[in-house]
Scaffold this motif. Structure first.
Motif, mmCIF file in Angstrom:
data_model
loop_
_atom_site.group_PDB
_atom_site.id
_atom_site.type_symbol
_atom_site.label_atom_id
_atom_site.label_comp_id
_atom_site.label_asym_id
_atom_site.label_seq_id
_atom_site.Cartn_x
_atom_site.Cartn_y
_atom_site.Cartn_z
ATOM 1 N N ILE A 51 -6.697 -4.980 4.003
ATOM 2 C CA ILE A 51 -6.027 -6.165 3.481
ATOM 3 C C ILE A 51 -4.839 -5.689 2.657
ATOM 4 C CG2 ILE A 51 -6.194 -8.205 1.996
ATOM 5 C CD1 ILE A 51 -7.867 -8.470 4.496
ATOM 6 N N VAL A 52 -3.653 -6.102 3.060
ATOM 7 C CA VAL A 52 -2.443 -5.787 2.308
ATOM 8 C C VAL A 52 -2.119 -7.008 1.456
ATOM 9 C CG1 VAL A 52 -0.012 -5.154 2.438
ATOM 10 C CG2 VAL A 52 -1.628 -4.263 4.133
ATOM 11 N N ARG A 53 -2.116 -6.813 0.143
ATOM 12 C CA ARG A 53 -1.944 -7.933 -0.775
ATOM 13 C C ARG A 53 -0.502 -8.002 -1.290
ATOM 14 N NH1 ARG A 53 -6.724 -10.100 -1.044
ATOM 15 N NH2 ARG A 53 -8.622 -8.813 -1.048
ATOM 16 N N THR A 54 0.032 -9.230 -1.308
ATOM 17 C CA THR A 54 1.357 -9.487 -1.887
ATOM 18 C C THR A 54 1.281 -10.803 -2.656
ATOM 19 O OG1 THR A 54 2.380 -10.893 -0.194
ATOM 20 C CG2 THR A 54 2.313 -8.524 0.257
ATOM 21 N N GLU A 55 2.303 -11.075 -3.470
ATOM 22 C CA GLU A 55 2.345 -12.331 -4.208
ATOM 23 C C GLU A 55 2.586 -13.510 -3.272
ATOM 24 O OE1 GLU A 55 5.275 -11.873 -7.249
ATOM 25 O OE2 GLU A 55 4.058 -10.456 -8.425
ATOM 26 N N GLN A 56 3.073 -13.232 -2.066
ATOM 27 C CA GLN A 56 3.322 -14.307 -1.105
ATOM 28 C C GLN A 56 2.146 -14.535 -0.161
ATOM 29 O OE1 GLN A 56 7.169 -14.143 0.864
ATOM 30 N NE2 GLN A 56 8.061 -12.909 -0.802
ATOM 31 N N GLY A 57 1.098 -13.751 -0.318
ATOM 32 C CA GLY A 57 -0.065 -13.891 0.540
ATOM 33 C C GLY A 57 -0.571 -12.543 1.010
ATOM 34 N N ASP A 58 -1.710 -12.555 1.679
ATOM 35 C CA ASP A 58 -2.351 -11.330 2.146
ATOM 36 C C ASP A 58 -2.268 -11.238 3.670
ATOM 37 O OD1 ASP A 58 -3.020 -10.957 -0.483
ATOM 38 O OD2 ASP A 58 -5.081 -11.684 -0.269
ATOM 39 N N ILE A 59 -2.255 -10.003 4.148
ATOM 40 C CA ILE A 59 -2.222 -9.755 5.589
ATOM 41 C C ILE A 59 -3.368 -8.809 5.944
ATOM 42 C CG2 ILE A 59 -0.863 -8.963 7.560
ATOM 43 C CD1 ILE A 59 1.647 -9.350 5.902
ATOM 44 N N ALA A 60 -4.172 -9.196 6.913
ATOM 45 C CA ALA A 60 -5.233 -8.337 7.426
ATOM 46 C C ALA A 60 -4.687 -7.525 8.590
ATOM 47 C CB ALA A 60 -6.425 -9.174 7.879
ATOM 48 N N THR A 61 -5.006 -6.231 8.606
ATOM 49 C CA THR A 61 -4.436 -5.349 9.645
ATOM 50 C C THR A 61 -5.295 -4.108 9.831
ATOM 51 O OG1 THR A 61 -2.462 -4.102 10.303
ATOM 52 C CG2 THR A 61 -2.979 -4.144 7.954
ATOM 53 N N PRO A 62 -5.342 -3.565 11.047
ATOM 54 C CA PRO A 62 -6.023 -2.276 11.235
ATOM 55 C C PRO A 62 -5.171 -1.075 10.826
ATOM 56 C CG PRO A 62 -5.286 -3.134 13.347
ATOM 57 C CD PRO A 62 -4.989 -4.203 12.331
ATOM 58 N N TRP A 63 -3.851 -1.284 10.640
ATOM 59 C CA TRP A 63 -2.960 -0.162 10.328
ATOM 60 C C TRP A 63 -2.021 -0.506 9.188
ATOM 61 C CZ3 TRP A 63 -2.996 4.798 11.633
ATOM 62 C CH2 TRP A 63 -3.716 5.200 12.762
ATOM 63 N N VAL A 64 -2.054 0.316 8.160
ATOM 64 C CA VAL A 64 -1.067 0.284 7.093
ATOM 65 C C VAL A 64 -0.139 1.481 7.286
ATOM 66 C CG1 VAL A 64 -0.670 0.505 4.603
ATOM 67 C CG2 VAL A 64 -2.586 -0.860 5.452
ATOM 68 N N VAL A 65 1.163 1.256 7.247
ATOM 69 C CA VAL A 65 2.144 2.329 7.406
ATOM 70 C C VAL A 65 2.952 2.423 6.114
ATOM 71 C CG1 VAL A 65 4.068 3.237 8.755
ATOM 72 C CG2 VAL A 65 2.281 1.885 9.882
ATOM 73 N N ASN A 66 2.774 3.524 5.407
ATOM 74 C CA ASN A 66 3.486 3.758 4.155
ATOM 75 C C ASN A 66 4.811 4.454 4.467
ATOM 76 O OD1 ASN A 66 4.493 4.616 1.691
ATOM 77 N ND2 ASN A 66 2.577 5.542 0.981
ATOM 78 N N ALA A 67 5.878 3.679 4.451
ATOM 79 C CA ALA A 67 7.237 4.220 4.624
ATOM 80 C C ALA A 67 8.072 3.773 3.427
ATOM 81 C CB ALA A 67 7.845 3.745 5.933
ATOM 82 N N ALA A 68 7.479 3.902 2.255
ATOM 83 C CA ALA A 68 8.029 3.280 1.053
ATOM 84 C C ALA A 68 9.070 4.130 0.343
ATOM 85 C CB ALA A 68 6.884 2.925 0.092
#
Length: 803
Positions: A186-203
């Motif tokens: 679960i990727v959390r943001t102030e605009q809402g959350d997104i469920a995903t099998p892959w998080v890509v850190n390109a920050a």
């Protein structure tokens, strides 16, 4: 905003947008990119954005070449301009070593069909009439070199991704990344959350902070970096074409045209670190105060090379942050300890690599593996040992020596030692010169000669030769503690190991086998020695530098209940005692019979050596008679002291890893990371007999597919012409192209002088050639005649190994 996605990319710089774009090109259109600010915020917007194709690493050259060719295709596909200028690049060599480097790169370019070749001074002066070429030994020309517009490229990737169905959300900082019980996120943001099998850190500059949200520590450190742009220069304005860029790396600066002036950037010795305790969340398009005095020496060398710049005013100075890894290569790939978390952080030449990096990231995520072996980029090359102090010291060294040649086998001292074994001080007292392997200090050779690096034979060449000859004539003692070591125990240990590895596990106690680990594309992901110690216990030895890398494969097959698989690399140390007198040396320290009848080749026993309990395996990477002895770390000093003392009376002493390189090449033995990698199929490296297709194992389907294909290349051993090697004072080291009748047929993977056989040798891959054929190996970029050998020159039938 979507609530579910196939992947969520965090970071809207050039790399994040490239990954998003390439994911869509591979068919993943339900993907989202989250950017905390505007696209290009961070370090992308102020980049000099130079592009070049050649690199010392063959595979990095391939992806840079891909990137350079992609930008104009992107413009056509998306309608978004990339600001591509390709007036070419001139590469200058002022030193012999740089001459060697450039000639080797030119040979590689010919092999891979890239445009990079030598030009005369007259031609160089025509190409760039403002450059003073005095003192230059060699000039290479890359017609496709140049620069791009950072904002244009980033937005082109973004446009292409959107056209293919991706969503990009700006001004949306990520506040959390939480892994769920099923491995998804679960990727959390102030605009809402997104469920995903892959998080890509390109920050980018915030890569550390984003990784920390997932409990990951990344070895990264930002620095300041400056370049400046001059006012209009009349001679530049008068040109009817754009001037090529100048790569004068011996001068430690880069230079190209910008508008009607020149842009000059430098990596100075006086490094300025920034944001050591974390990148400020509010940082965006800010720059640091100018500090041109720091790069004054570099500027003066640039003015000496392009004199018209000396009277030009400075229009603007860019002093902005860059974020570095300890070796200045990207931290790339899935985090081995997690599922579905991909990193792409610490990129320096982003605009030369963005396209290839995005493609390879997408391949890894979508297809499970990249087409090229990219261990040089794999984040798994660093472990927890690469802490803050080490990272800062290495980044400082990398920045200050950005344009220094990375010579084959070069060891840099910054940040060391990090991890040492109990015998470290004892070995230093014995004049050991140390190298670094996955954080561990280990002996390269023993002697008073300083460790130096270069393309030619170095002053320590004879010292290493004496060690190799000592082992072949009598015996030698090699520290192999940096091998990765594992123990698998439990009622289902044999079944689990059979499910992971391609070979069949030993049935009898005390027997060992060699086995490949197969990658997603059917290549060699690893090579291991597995020994059965008991009914429910196995000992596994593999590459030390690949220990974290291999975690990804081991966790793919769940361990059965009651069965354990644990690393004991830290807890156990080891020595290889090898050579014709190795049996006699060891026999005087143990009551266990070491005769061939009692202790045959590829067998193991727990024995006492000088009162120390050791696991003795009768194997040897030297290709000679020998044993590996593994003991507890707390017993290492006692065992080493006994071996050294016993050996002294026999003219036997310690041997370092550089001699081991020579010895294993004399035998034609491959090594993981060089000859064995996911790029090469088992039949191409001679390991197909160790793949048992009558059982199931990890990625068997990929081997079934690759084994049905004709071998693309074959691993061979080459003998280089002695006269050429003596004249150049160099042996092959790895990466040298191989030609036959002027046609490129392959490349060297390892090379060394075989001291005991008196031959300059190389292992490499070739296509369309066979034993007995004559070929040309491009050592130092110049032809060295070589013959493909049918058998290794040392003990071709394995008599000594099994005696």
């Amino acid at each position: 905003m979507r609530t579910h996605a196939q992947a969520v990319v965090i970071g809207g710089g050039v790399i994040g947008c490239s990954i998003l774009y390439h994911l869509t090109k591979l068919g993943w259109t339900d993907v989202v990119l989250l950017e905390r600010d505007e696209l290009t915020s961070g370090s992308t917007w102020h980049a000099a954005a130079n592009i070049h194709g050649l690199h010392d690493s063959t595979n990095i050259s391939r992806i840079q070449h891909y990137t350079m060719g992609l930008y104009k295709e992107l413009e056509q596909e998306t309608g978004q301009g990339c600001g591509v200028f390709q007036p070419g690049s001139l590469y200058l060599a002022q030193t012999e070593a740089r001459d060697h480097q450039l000639r080797l790169q030119a040979a590689k370019a010919k092999l891979y069909g890239m445009n990079f070749h030598e030009v005369s001074r007259d031609e160089a002066e025509r190409l760039h009439p403002l450059v003073d070429f005095n003192g230059v030994r060699c000039i290479m020309w890359e017609p496709d070199g140049g620069n791009v517009d950072p904002s244009g490229v980033t937005n082109a990737y973004a446009t292409g991704a959107r056209q293919n169905g991706a969503e990009i959300i700006r001004f949306c900082p990520v506040t959390g990344t939480e892994q769920q019980a099923d491995g998804t996120w679960i990727v959390r943001t102030e605009q809402g959350d997104i469920a995903t099998p892959w998080v890509v850190n390109a920050a980018g500059l915030w890569g550390r902070e984003v990784a920390a949200l997932a409990g990951v520590d990344l070895p990264l450190q930002p620095t300041e970096h400056q370049y400046f742009v001059t006012d209009t220069i009349a001679e530049v304005a008068a040109m009817d074409r754009r001037l090529p860029s100048v790569a004068d790396r011996d001068g430690e600066y880069y230079l190209r045209q910008e508008g009607q002036g020149l842009l000059v950037g430098a990596y100075e010795k006086d490094v300025r670190f920034w944001a050591e305790d974390g990148t400020p969340q509010g940082f965006g398009h800010e720059l640091f105060a100018d500090d041109l005095e720091r790069i004054e020496d570099n500027m003066m060398r640039a003015i000496e090379r392009v004199p018209v710049m000396g009277t030009a005013g400075i229009k603007r100075v860019i002093n902005g942050p860059m974020i570095w890894s300890p070796d200045s290569n990207v931290l790339f790939g899935p985090v081995p300890e997690l599922t579905g978390y991909f990193c792409c952080n610490g990129i320096i030449p982003g605009f030369s690599q963005s396209g290839g990096m995005g493609l390879l990231a997408a391949e890894w995520i979508v297809e499970g593996e990249t087409k090229y072996d990219m261990f040089a980029w794999d984040m798994a090359r660093f472990g927890q040992w690469a802490g803050k102090a080490f990272t800062k010291a290495r980044v400082g060294d990398q920045y200050a020596h950005r344009f220094k040649i990375h010579f084959p086998g070069e060891e840099r001292e910054a940040g060391r030692p990090v991890r040492t074994r109990p015998v470290y001080e004892m070995q230093r007292d014995m004049k050991a010169r140390m190298g670094l392997n996955y954080g561990w200090e280990h002996p390269l050779y023993f002697g008073d000669v300083e460790d130096t690096a270069g393309f030619t034979r170095q002053p320590w060449w004879d010292v290493v030769g004496a060690e190799a000859r000592m082992l072949r004539d009598r015996a030698g003692i090699i520290d192999i503690s940096n091998f990765a070591k594992y123990v698998c125990k439990g009622p289902d240990a044999e079944d689990w190991l059979n499910a992971v590895f391609a070979n069949r596990m030993p049935k009898a106690f005390g027997r060992s086998c060699l086995t490949p680990l197969i990658g997603k594309r059917g290549g060699i992901a690893g090579d291991f020695t597995v020994t059965r110690l008991a009914e429910e216990e196995f000992w596994i030895i593999g590459s030390g530098m690949a220990e974290r890398y291999h975690q990804r494969f081991f966790k793919e097959i769940p361990l059965p209940l009651g069965t354990t698989f644990e690393s004991c690399t830290d807890a156990m140390c080891g020595f290889n005692v090898a050579g014709p007198d190795s049996r006699a040396l060891l026999q005087c320290l143990t009551n266990t019979s070491l005769g061939t009848d009692a202790f045959p080749f590829m067998r193991s026993q727990w024995i006492e050596v000088a009162g120390v309990k050791t696991l003795a395996l009768r194997v040897s990477f030297t290709g000679d008679l020998g044993w590996e002895l593994h003991c507890r770390a707390e017993d290492q000093v006692r065992l080493y002291s006994a071996l050294i003392d016993a050996g002294a009376d026999m003219g036997v002493g310690p041997v370092g890893s550089r001699a081991l390189m020579s010895l294993r090449i004399e035998k034609g033995y491959g090594s993981w990371g060089r000859e064995y990698s996911p790029e090469y199929w088992p039949q191409e490296v001679g390991l197909d007999s160790l793949v048992k297709m009558d059982k199931d194992f990890l990625n068997k389907a990929a081997v079934e597919k690759s084994s049905a294909e004709t071998s693309r290349e074959l691993l061979v051993l080459l003998h280089l012409d002695e006269a050429s090697a003596r004249a150049s004072g160099a042996d092959a080291t790895g990466g040298e192209p191989i030609f036959q009748d002027g046609v490129g047929i392959g490349r060297v993977t390892s090379g060394a002088y075989g001291y005991s056989v008196g031959m300059s040798l190389a292992l490499g891959f070739v296509s369309g050639a066979k034993p007995g054929d004559l070929v040309d190996v491009m050592v130092l970029g110049r032809s060295h005649r070589a013959k493909i050998l049918e058998k290794p020159p040392f003990d071709p039938d394995g008599t000594r190994l099994r005696s």
